[in-house]
Structure formats: C-alpha cells, structure tokens
Design an enzyme around this catalytic site. Structure first.
Site, mmCIF file in Angstrom:
data_model
loop_
_atom_site.group_PDB
_atom_site.id
_atom_site.type_symbol
_atom_site.label_atom_id
_atom_site.label_comp_id
_atom_site.label_asym_id
_atom_site.label_seq_id
_atom_site.Cartn_x
_atom_site.Cartn_y
_atom_site.Cartn_z
ATOM 1 N N ASN A 177 54.568 31.445 47.916
ATOM 2 C CA ASN A 177 54.037 30.929 49.223
ATOM 3 C C ASN A 177 55.062 31.349 50.275
ATOM 4 O O ASN A 177 56.279 31.404 49.916
ATOM 5 C CB ASN A 177 54.319 29.268 49.202
ATOM 6 C CG ASN A 177 53.795 28.610 50.314
ATOM 7 O OD1 ASN A 177 52.442 28.878 50.390
ATOM 8 N ND2 ASN A 177 54.404 28.026 51.064
ATOM 9 N N GLU A 178 54.694 31.957 51.176
ATOM 10 C CA GLU A 178 55.431 32.469 52.377
ATOM 11 C C GLU A 178 56.780 33.179 51.882
ATOM 12 O O GLU A 178 57.666 32.795 52.145
ATOM 13 C CB GLU A 178 55.704 31.448 53.507
ATOM 14 C CG GLU A 178 54.661 30.937 53.964
ATOM 15 C CD GLU A 178 54.919 29.954 55.142
ATOM 16 O OE1 GLU A 178 56.086 29.517 55.307
ATOM 17 O OE2 GLU A 178 54.155 29.805 56.164
ATOM 18 N N GLU A 338 47.443 28.528 56.539
ATOM 19 C CA GLU A 338 48.032 27.248 57.242
ATOM 20 C C GLU A 338 47.934 27.474 58.699
ATOM 21 O O GLU A 338 48.254 28.350 59.331
ATOM 22 C CB GLU A 338 49.374 27.046 56.812
ATOM 23 C CG GLU A 338 49.678 27.000 55.396
ATOM 24 C CD GLU A 338 51.210 26.741 55.204
ATOM 25 O OE1 GLU A 338 51.815 26.524 55.964
ATOM 26 O OE2 GLU A 338 51.606 27.062 53.932
ATOM 27 N N GLU A 386 58.883 16.801 55.717
ATOM 28 C CA GLU A 386 57.830 16.949 56.502
ATOM 29 C C GLU A 386 56.889 15.704 56.610
ATOM 30 O O GLU A 386 55.705 15.672 57.088
ATOM 31 C CB GLU A 386 56.968 18.189 55.701
ATOM 32 C CG GLU A 386 57.870 19.437 55.506
ATOM 33 C CD GLU A 386 57.002 20.708 55.500
ATOM 34 O OE1 GLU A 386 56.060 20.460 54.153
ATOM 35 O OE2 GLU A 386 57.187 21.553 55.661
ATOM 36 N N PHE A 388 56.935 14.036 59.163
ATOM 37 C CA PHE A 388 56.575 13.691 60.771
ATOM 38 C C PHE A 388 55.493 15.093 60.994
ATOM 39 O O PHE A 388 55.614 15.370 62.071
ATOM 40 C CB PHE A 388 57.697 13.576 61.539
ATOM 41 C CG PHE A 388 57.864 12.103 61.363
ATOM 42 C CD1 PHE A 388 57.223 10.905 61.912
ATOM 43 C CD2 PHE A 388 59.048 11.870 60.376
ATOM 44 C CE1 PHE A 388 57.477 9.627 61.725
ATOM 45 C CE2 PHE A 388 59.416 10.445 60.397
ATOM 46 C CZ PHE A 388 58.721 9.278 60.889
ATOM 47 N N HIS A 389 55.421 15.994 60.048
ATOM 48 C CA HIS A 389 54.350 17.243 60.225
ATOM 49 C C HIS A 389 53.159 16.649 60.303
ATOM 50 O O HIS A 389 52.697 15.856 59.462
ATOM 51 C CB HIS A 389 54.757 18.168 59.225
ATOM 52 C CG HIS A 389 54.175 19.684 59.648
ATOM 53 N ND1 HIS A 389 52.716 19.689 59.801
ATOM 54 C CD2 HIS A 389 54.816 20.696 59.932
ATOM 55 C CE1 HIS A 389 52.556 20.994 60.197
ATOM 56 N NE2 HIS A 389 53.698 21.563 60.186
#
Ligand code: GLA
Ligand code: GLA
Length: 719
Positions: A177-178, A338, A386, A388-389
C-alpha cells in the site's frame, strides 16, 4: 538482490510485454455481472464488531458500491503469531460481500507488520539519515532492503494466495500500500549494501562511479564499491553533500522498493497467474516519492491515490496529476484507488470539500481515464490516527449529506457505465508537458543558485496556464511517448541527458514546437553542469546562450522579480543570456531599476526561434500564472491556438474539457473549473449526465446545446 533491467523477461508466468511492460489486465466483473465502473473504498471490518458488518453490506448495496479493498493493514489479524494463520474472519467478510455482488481487491497485507515480527527481528526497522532507529508503532516500519523482512512478507503473500486462489469474489491483488509513504529513504546497513549492488549494476566499474559523482571534488575518490557510502547525516544542518550521489540514492530507493514490490507480485502471481495485480501510486503535484514511470511498467493496471488541494486550483491540480497517471497507464483505463469524500486529517488545517466537490472530483477522475473510483475509507474510524478523516459513512451515520452524495455518485456511475463509458480512452491532447522524477529530485538539491525551482510545480503552472487559454495538455514522462505531439513543454526540467537532447532535436527538426523554461537543460542526468553557456543541452535548439544564472529571490528577502517589456514580471532565476543567430526573435527583454542594478537591463527574457516548420521558445525567467497565460499565445506559431484543441468541445478557459472515446461511443466531459456560475455555454452532443447544471432551451437547428453550470457543475454528453 536482483535488479532487473527493462526488457528482461518478467518472471511471473513468463509474461512479458513490449519494452518490458506488463500487458494491461483489468479486474473482471463477478460472475453474472456486467463490466461497470468500479466503485467503493478501503474497508476495515477488523476495526468493527461483526454486528456492523451486515449493515455495512446493506449500505454498500444501497450506495451502488461494487468493490472494496480489504486487508490492507490486517497482517496482525491474519498471522497473529509467527507462522500461525487465521483467515476465518476474512473468509466470512469476503463471503458476505461477494454474495451481495461486491467484489474484493485483496491486499497482500504487508504494509504494516505485526509487533511480534519487530520484537523477534528488530533488525528490520529502518534508520533515519542521522542513524536513529525508526521504532515500530505506525505503518511501514520496515527496511525495503531487509532480507529478513522480505522472507516474512513473501511467506504471507504465499499463504494468502494459496488460501484465496479459488475464491470467486477476489478480482484483484492490491500489493502493499502506497510503497514508500513512510520508508522511501532508509539509511540502514542493509540499504548501504544494496546501494553498492545497485551502483555496480548501473555503472559497471568504480571509475564510472567516480566520473558520475565527480568524486575528485572534496577528496571523495572511491577505490572500490565497498567504499560507497549512502548519504547519511554528515554533520550540521547544512553539510553540503554530493548531488550526484544524493540523486542516485533517490533512484536507488525507488528501485529498491520496486524490487520488493516485484518479489511480492511474483509470489502472488505464481499461485494466481490470472488475477490482475496493482499497487496504489501517490501521484500528486505536492509529492514525488518514487519513479512511477518505472513502476508503471511492472503492474497489470495502474492505480493512484489522490488527495485534493483545497483552494482555487483544486480541479486543475487534480486534472494535472491525473494527466500524468493517464500517461503512466499508456492511456489504458486506470484505477483511482483512494480519494476523500471530504476533509483529510493529516494537514495542519483540514478544510472540508465544498458543495459539489465530492461528486465532481470523482467524475473528474473518470473523465481523465479512471474506470474505478474508490475512497479512503468506507466507514469513518472511531479509534486510531484517522478518526477525523472523512469517509463514505461518517460518524453520524447514513442519514447524512455525505452518504446521500455517496449514493448519488453511485447512481451517476451506474448511468455512465450503462452508457458505455467503461473501457473508453481519453483523447490525446495537442500539447505534452514533460515530467521526470529524476529532474524533480534534482531540483531538491540544496546547492543550486536558489531553492525556488520545483519541477513538478512548474508542470502544474504550465498545465493551469494552458487551461487558462482553453487548452488541456497531457503530462507525459520524459521517457514516454511524446514525439508525435504538436507541441512539447519543458518546465523546470533541470536535468536533460544527451539522449533526451537528441530526441528533442529530432522532434523540432520534424516540425515540432518546443517550449523551454529557465531551469531546463542546465545539467545532465548525472548532475554535471553543461559547459559553454546555459542551457548547454538545449543551447542549439533555443539559439540562446547564458553566462550567469541570477537568483532573483523574494521581495521579503531583499530580492524580487524583474519587469518585462511585454508586461508582467519575471521571477525565480533570470538567465543572463545572449541571442545566437538571426532566426531568433526577442519577444521580451528585462527593464527597470532592478534589472539595471543586476546588469540585465535590455537583455532578452523571452525568445522564439524558427526552425523549418518547427520552433523553439525560451523563457529565461519564471513567470506567475497570469503572466504566463498571457504570453503563451506568442510562444507557439500564429494559429496554433486557433485550431480547435478541445476535440469535440469548444475552447473555453472557464471549462476543463476531456473527451473519452470508446467502442460504445464518444463522451465529452465538461467541468466548470472556476469560482463563478457559467450562465450559458454551448456543448456538442446529447447530455448523459448533468450535475449542478441544467440544459437551456435551444434552437433545434444548432448541433450544440447550451447549458448553465453552477460552481463545481459538470455536463457529460454523448458525441
Ligand atoms: C569556504 C571554503 C571554500 C569554499 C567557499 C565557498 O571559504 O573554504 O572551499 O567552499 O567557502 O564559499
Ligand atoms: C493514504 C493511505 C490510507 C490513508 C489515507 C488517508 O492514502 O493509503 O491508508 O491513510 O492516506 O488520507
């Protein structure tokens, strides 16, 4: 460690494509389903009690979700202790999803290792530049070059592949991932050893390394590959290190992660040769961690993560990044793995998306070639870094504006799929702006005349200036296919190799129009400065030769831009240049008090050289967006911008227009790119999707219909 060359036969199933590129393969629809634009997000059921899982599946169906990415950070659940596997929970989730018609993009789960692995093998932890060991506690806390970590990661890949080889609901592998998000640069001994192997492969002899890095500067001469040091902390904040070595270390770091990716990919592909694999890139103009041109050759389909830059350039930046992704994908469909429904939570200020941007952004990615649009993430987390993502299902639940828009987007994607957008290709533009990861890294060198040049941001600047002239450009890797474009722009392309310079000469000799800016072609790919007048690699082409690079700086720091005779200001650097040859026309000169004080008064700032039916324009200084947009029309031959460059559409700087052409039809996507309502704009074709836009009554004789578009509005027509 194996460093495969481009063109070498790939190990997975003996597959090899042209020039070493893997053939494009796209995730197939679930049995009994038709191919459609993929729509969904990252799903982390392991963060939730099972009671939530059924509601998740119901809401996904309601929203039109047809795929989710699973298991990205689930290694600790899949292998709770060394060699002990637990797939039961994942089988359960995949079964529930699949039976509801939702496909799975299954992760190799290697992005974050479980704590037991770090306890048993602390030697896999990376090191910072100053030697500090990076502690476990977040993701990607591993050395890309660690043979120990690789052994564990590949064992996990094999176990997953064997377990899910016959699972009908898993349609693609999401490898890692990334890559490089947190561990792109590692300064461990493993990295140093691997770097020496990489240098031997790249240069063959230690003498060539000495030449490439200019090691006679400050007594850095190497006798043997074993003496090569990675660029660790060398004392003080401002220690001046070797730029050639630094650049090669960036190249190596990208290749080292790519080698790791390929090992994972091949482990999976050995068991499931028919299942397409991807990994999510991070192409966005505020970062360039890896050389995605090389990476794009090694995936079955390209995918990217893109996070919005709030502000007036939001859509332009998205389109510019996507233009590069589209070129990386060789214009085949690519996957937006994403993006966010609204705010992220990793900047210091995290504004929400403005009204309409959730749907508009997703459809802009589709316009620019994405046949899959996913969000990070499905359900907003309660815990962890995350919380508050934003997500598709917010903390407040499904009775929310965000979830309503998520449903609305699902319906619009179904309409576009039914119309036949899936599989169509983005039309090529007339202008290619060139990008090169190496040049971007070279601009980061701390010992240039000043640190104000950022190649990737220059690409964006030109992309926006062209849009301001009603022209959409493509963004193409330097190593890519740009020779047949009508015009090519080199923005801040600091490093130009001899081979690239030859290719540019052939392009102009063949009638191409080239635009070169102040920072381009100053050095070669080994960061050797070209001699005899800047920009050496492009001197013959531009017909201009510079004696000095004058850093202009900012007003606050006692510097400031120069006035130009054509109006506007020139900033960043000014190359103190003379014109060579009569075929060069000076379009603007420096003037004013500051130019006089720097000895630049009256010297050429912008020139144009005719060359048969081709031309070369040169800008000796940096221009701001508005000034650049005003001057662009003069850098290309008369008439160039009068041609209808917006294939199928109209030249209108208020719009971003993209055409996708396919077996089931051609589609024009038109977006309001500004901050004002467009009261009336004519567009050809029949409307398929109207979003924050409406059709105006029209004269039936006219093939074009007119539309009113709100801010963030868009219209898709079938041509
Ligand atoms: C110092 C050093 C020189 C050179 C100059 C550059 O004076 O002694 O070797 O690096 O700085 O300003
Ligand atoms: C990246 C990661 C995701 C998530 C998002 C948040 O793209 O891949 O796991 O952290 O950022 O924006």
């Amino acid at each position: 460690m194996s460093w495969e060359e481009d063109g070498e036969t790939l190990r997975a199933g003996g597959m090899h494509g042209e020039g070493g590129r893997r053939p494009h393969r796209w995730p197939a629809p679930l049995p009994g389903h038709r191919s459609a634009i993929w729509y969904g997000g990252d799903y982390y059921p392991e963060q939730w009690p099972r009671s939530v899982w059924d509601e998740d599946v119901d809401l996904m169906v309601e929203a039109g979700v047809n795929i989710v990415s699973l298991g990205i950070f689930a290694w600790a659940r899949l292998e709770p202790s060394d060699g002990v596997w637990d797939f039961a929970w994942l089988d359960d989730v995949i079964g529930r999803l699949g039976r509801a018609g939702i496909a799975v993009d299954l992760a190799s789960a290697t992005a974050t290792a479980p704590l037991w692995l770090y306890e048993q093998h602390p030697e896999v932890l990376p090191r910072e530049r100053d030697g500090t060991v990076v502690n476990a506690g977040t993701r990607q806390s591993w050395r890309p070059a660690s043979p120990v970590f690789r052994r564990y990661a590949l064992r996990l890949c094999r176990a997953l592949a064997l377990h899910y080889r016959d699972n009908p609901y898993v349609v693609a592998w999401h490898v890692g991932n990334e890559y490089g998000w947190n561990n792109a640069a590692d300064y461990s001994d493993d990295a140093e050893e691997a770097f020496r192997v990489w240098c031997r492969k790249r240069y063959g002899s230690i003498e060539r390394v000495n030449e490439a890095w200019g090691t006679d500067f400050w007594s850095q001469r190497l006798q043997d590959f074993a003496q090569i040091l990675i660029p660790r902390h060398a004392g003080g904040d401002d220690a001046m290190t070797n730029p050639g070595l630094e650049l090669d270390f960036r190249r190596f770091s990208s290749d080292c992660l790519l080698d790791f990716f390929k090992a994972e990919r091949d482990e999976l592909a050995a068991v499931t040769p028919d299942r397409p694999l991807t990994t999510n890139f991070m192409v966005s103009t505020d970062q360039c961690p890896l050389d995605y041109e090389s990476w794009s050759r090694q995936v079955d389909f390209v995918s990217n993560d893109h996070y919005f830059h709030s502000g007036p350039g939001h859509l332009d930046e998205l389109a510019c990044s996507d233009a590069l992704v589209c070129a990386l994908a060789c214009r085949q469909p690519w996957y937006l793995m994403e993006h966010s429904t609204s705010a992220v939570n990793w900047r210091s200020y995290n504004p929400p998306k403005r009204s309409g941007e959730l749907v508009r952004d997703a459809l802009a990615h589709v316009a620019l070639g994405a046949d899959g649009v996913d969000f990070f993430q499905w359900r907003q987390s309660r815990t962890g870094a995350e919380a508050f993502h934003s997500a598709m299902v917010p903390h407040a639940g499904a009775q929310t504006d965000i979830f309503r828009q998520v449903r609305q987007l699902g319906r619009l994607l179904q309409v576009l799929s039914a119309e036949g957008v899936t599989g169509s290709r983005v039309d090529r533009a007339q202008v290619a702006i060139l990008f090169d990861a190496g040049a971007e890294w070279a601009c980061g060198c701390r010992t240039l005349p000043d640190r104000g040049v950022d190649h990737w941001n220059q690409v964006l600047l030109w992309f926006r200036a062209l849009l301001d002239c009603g022209v959409r450009a493509d963004v193409v890797p330097v190593k890519g296919d740009w020779s047949s474009y009508a015009a090519v722009v080199l923005p801040g392309l600091l490093t130009v190799s001899d081979a690239q310079s030859d290719r540019l000469h052939r392009f102009v000799d063949g009638g191409g129009h080239l635009v070169v800016d102040f920072a381009s072609g100053i050095m070669d790919e080994e960061m050797h400065v070209g001699l005899g007048g800047y920009p050496a690699a492009l001197r013959d082409l531009t017909g201009v030769s510079g004696q000095e690079i004058v850093a202009l700086g900012r007003q606050e720091a006692g510097g400031g831009p120069l006035q130009l005779t054509c109006g506007g200001l020139g900033g960043t650097w000014a190359v103190q240049a003379d014109v060579r040859g009569d075929e060069v026309t000076v379009l603007a000169r420096y003037k004013g008090t500051r130019a006089r004080s720097l000895g630049l008064d009256g010297l050429p700032a912008i020139t144009l050289r005719g060359c048969g039916s081709g031309s070369v324009a040169y800008l000796g200084c940096g221009l701001e967006l508005d000034d650049l947009a005003r001057v662009i029309g003069r850098l290309l031959p008369p008439g160039f911008f009068h041609a209808d460059l917006q294939e199928g559409g109209t030249r209108d700087p208020r719009l971003l227009q993209v055409t996708r052409r396919g077996a089931d039809g051609d589609f024009l996507f038109a977006f309001n790119r500004g901050d004002a309502v467009i009261a009336e704009v004519p567009l050809p074709g029949e409307a398929v999707v109207l979003y924050r836009s409406r059709a105006l009554s029209h004269d039936s004789q006219d093939a074009s219909k007119a539309y009113a578009m709100k801010v963030n509005g868009l219209v898709v027509t079938r041509l």
